[in-house]
Design an enzyme around this catalytic site. Structure first.
Site, PDB file in Angstrom:
ATOM      1  N   GLN A 163       2.562  12.319-113.183  1.00  0.00           N
ATOM      2  CA  GLN A 163       3.260  11.115-112.733  1.00  0.00           C
ATOM      3  C   GLN A 163       4.509  10.755-113.524  1.00  0.00           C
ATOM      4  O   GLN A 163       5.492  10.288-112.959  1.00  0.00           O
ATOM      5  CB  GLN A 163       2.286   9.936-112.770  1.00  0.00           C
ATOM      6  N   GLU A 205      10.588   3.761-111.388  1.00  0.00           N
ATOM      7  CA  GLU A 205      10.774   3.301-112.759  1.00  0.00           C
ATOM      8  C   GLU A 205      12.114   3.707-113.349  1.00  0.00           C
ATOM      9  O   GLU A 205      12.296   3.678-114.557  1.00  0.00           O
ATOM     10  CB  GLU A 205       9.613   3.787-113.622  1.00  0.00           C
ATOM     11  N   ASP A 242       2.518  11.005-118.655  1.00  0.00           N
ATOM     12  CA  ASP A 242       1.401  10.287-118.041  1.00  0.00           C
ATOM     13  C   ASP A 242       0.909  11.179-116.917  1.00  0.00           C
ATOM     14  O   ASP A 242       1.553  11.296-115.872  1.00  0.00           O
ATOM     15  CB  ASP A 242       1.849   8.930-117.503  1.00  0.00           C
ATOM     16  N   GLU A 286      -1.156  10.759-121.382  1.00  0.00           N
ATOM     17  CA  GLU A 286      -1.891   9.605-120.878  1.00  0.00           C
ATOM     18  C   GLU A 286      -2.757  10.030-119.699  1.00  0.00           C
ATOM     19  O   GLU A 286      -2.310  10.794-118.839  1.00  0.00           O
ATOM     20  CB  GLU A 286      -0.885   8.541-120.450  1.00  0.00           C
ATOM     21  N   ASP A 313      -5.565   4.813-120.006  1.00  0.00           N
ATOM     22  CA  ASP A 313      -5.043   3.774-119.118  1.00  0.00           C
ATOM     23  C   ASP A 313      -6.105   3.424-118.085  1.00  0.00           C
ATOM     24  O   ASP A 313      -6.866   2.476-118.257  1.00  0.00           O
ATOM     25  CB  ASP A 313      -3.749   4.246-118.457  1.00  0.00           C
ATOM     26  N   LYS A 338      -1.745  -3.156-120.495  1.00  0.00           N
ATOM     27  CA  LYS A 338      -1.034  -3.759-119.368  1.00  0.00           C
ATOM     28  C   LYS A 338      -1.627  -5.140-119.123  1.00  0.00           C
ATOM     29  O   LYS A 338      -2.805  -5.259-118.786  1.00  0.00           O
ATOM     30  CB  LYS A 338      -1.184  -2.906-118.109  1.00  0.00           C
ATOM     31  N   ARG A 367       4.746  -2.202-115.364  1.00  0.00           N
ATOM     32  CA  ARG A 367       4.175  -1.635-114.144  1.00  0.00           C
ATOM     33  C   ARG A 367       5.315  -1.090-113.289  1.00  0.00           C
ATOM     34  O   ARG A 367       6.473  -1.417-113.496  1.00  0.00           O
ATOM     35  CB  ARG A 367       3.378  -2.673-113.343  1.00  0.00           C
ATOM     36  N   SER A 368       4.962  -0.274-112.306  1.00  0.00           N
ATOM     37  CA  SER A 368       6.012   0.320-111.463  1.00  0.00           C
ATOM     38  C   SER A 368       6.691  -0.727-110.593  1.00  0.00           C
ATOM     39  O   SER A 368       7.867  -0.608-110.251  1.00  0.00           O
ATOM     40  CB  SER A 368       5.440   1.445-110.607  1.00  0.00           C
ATOM     41  N   LYS A 389       6.288   1.286-123.324  1.00  0.00           N
ATOM     42  CA  LYS A 389       6.943   2.027-122.240  1.00  0.00           C
ATOM     43  C   LYS A 389       7.296   1.044-121.135  1.00  0.00           C
ATOM     44  O   LYS A 389       6.460   0.259-120.688  1.00  0.00           O
ATOM     45  CB  LYS A 389       6.081   3.187-121.731  1.00  0.00           C
TER      46      LYS A 389
END
Length: 428
Positions: A163, A205, A242, A286, A313, A338, A367-368, A389
């Protein structure tokens, strides 16, 4: 002088960086001070995340958040009126009790988190302090940032299953120095991708989303870009991934369907080893295994914990109970943090404390689906998060966070502490 209390809590529906509805909250105190927060949302979500309340139906594709907004403007507003905004644990506990579910599904985690963040912002203003100082005190550290510059998986419409491919400045004299290095590599990467014949459209992102054949090709492009920008891979700029393995894990056969291959746990570990051998500057992974593949994650941790950072995560969803379980099982050596996975500032802080107590690194994350809200920039500094990040150095909802960190660094002045990672990983 009378102590200020919460006078009004008000929410409205706004839109995030993907054009999806989200919640904005204003907390007004009795002295007129107002704190504001905007809630992010994810595309790649763990099964155990606190529940965003969406309206369903035909309006806005079912993604409206008017029910969450109404919950803030009625029940939550009534419950918090007259409470001390500086007592964050009480504010958050009041909302959790009011919701009455284990996953905040009745009132909505998007409603509760918006109020939690806006309350902290209001209390900081009431104290005449920046948010990072209000939440963190005086012993503060600028985080090391991880930048998603090649997007795949759920964040892009291309052929890459992993990802996120991130770069991070492992050598820097200041936050600004590290960020400038990242910007240089990012612009170099665009030219490298163009020379390879790829389009350079952006993913959610801010990273590029080239239609590459596999992850190895993405890593080669990063390696080349670091060198062409004038830096040494692993010494100046390192790489992190990730994997988001839950999205290429097949529950029916219990195997990983990755880049045209069907892999067992052991074969997936071999695949990762090949990447690590070819790219020693790859220092962090991740979610390398599915969130329910405890055996795979534990075995990988046992064999790789001294070689790379293994970030949890979806495996823990910023939930202290799930993190405690992972610690006892021996899974991972770092926690992704998060705020909207758990839904309150207080519970997020609890997960960070538990991580630190057990020797886990922490990486604060966006978050995206983001907004221009810079809360997590202040938050990462306040909690000495170590790592952060929040996307590529592109798209304003990402860059706003980095610009806020530049402001914070200037406010802290010379001699500010910098987080460095790795300090336990051999990059030779």
């Amino acid at each position: 002088m009378l102590k200020s209390v919460i006078e009004n809590v008000h929410a409205l529906e706004i839109f995030d960086s993907r054009g999806n509805p989200t919640v904005e909250v204003f907390v007004t105190l009795s002295n007129g001070v107002v704190g504001k927060a905007e809630v992010p949302s994810g595309a790649s979500t763990g099964e155990n995340e606190a529940v965003e309340l969406r309206d369903g139906g035909s309006r806005l594709g079912g993604k409206g958040v008017m029910n969450a907004v109404n919950n803030v403007n009625t029940e939550i507003n009534d419950a918090l009126k007259g409470l001390d905004p500086h007592d964050q644990p009480n504010i958050d506990a009041t909302m959790i009790a009011l919701d009455g579910t284990p996953n905040k599904g009745r009132l909505g985690a998007n409603a509760i988190l918006g109020v939690s963040m806006a309350t902290a912002a209001a209390a900081a203003k009431d104290n005449h302090q920046p948010l990072y100082r209000y939440l963190g005190g005086t012993d503060l550290e600028m985080p090391q940032t991880f930048h998603n510059v090649i997007n795949g998986g759920e964040h892009a419409d291309n052929g890459i299953d992993i990802q996120e491919f991130m770069i991070t400045p492992v050598a820097k004299t200041s936050f600004r120095d590290g960020f400038e290095k990242i910007v240089n590599v990012y612009h170099t990467l665009k030219k490298v991708l163009e020379d390879m014949g790829y389009e350079t459209g952006l993913g959610d992102e801010g990273g590029f989303a080239p239609n590459m054949k596999n992850s190895e090709e993405a890593l080669k492009a990063l390696h080349e870009s670091i060198i062409k920008a004038g830096y040494k891979p692993g010494e100046d700029i390192a790489i992190a991934c990730d994997c988001a393995a839950s999205y290429f894990y097949n529950k029916e056969d219990g195997k990983y369907h990755l880049e045209g291959k069907v892999l067992t746990d052991e074969e997936l570990a071999d695949y990762y080893d090949k990447l690590l051998d070819e790219f020693p500057e790859l220092i962090s992974m991740e979610d390398p295994y599915d969130e329910n593949d405890v055996e795979g994650m534990v075995k990988f941790t046992q064999s790789h914990k001294d070689r790379i950072q293994i970030v949890l995560d979806d495996f823990i969803c910023t939930n202290p109970k799930l993190l405690n379980k992972a610690i006892h099982e021996g899974a991972g050596n770092a926690s992704l943090i998060k705020l909207n996975q758990i839904g309150t500032v207080t519970e997020t802080l609890e997960t960070i404390r538990l991580s630190r107590k057990n020797g886990y690194n922490t990486m604060i994350s966006h978050r995206s689906g983001e907004t221009g809200d810079t809360f997590i920039a202040d938050f990462a500094v306040a909690v000495n998060g170590g790592q952060l990040k929040t996307g590529a150095p592109a798209r304003s909802e990402r860059v706003e966070k980095y610009n806020r960190l530049l402001e914070i660094e200037e406010e802290l002045g010379k001699g500010e502490r910098l987080a460095f990672f790795p300090d336990n990983v051999d990059l030779d």
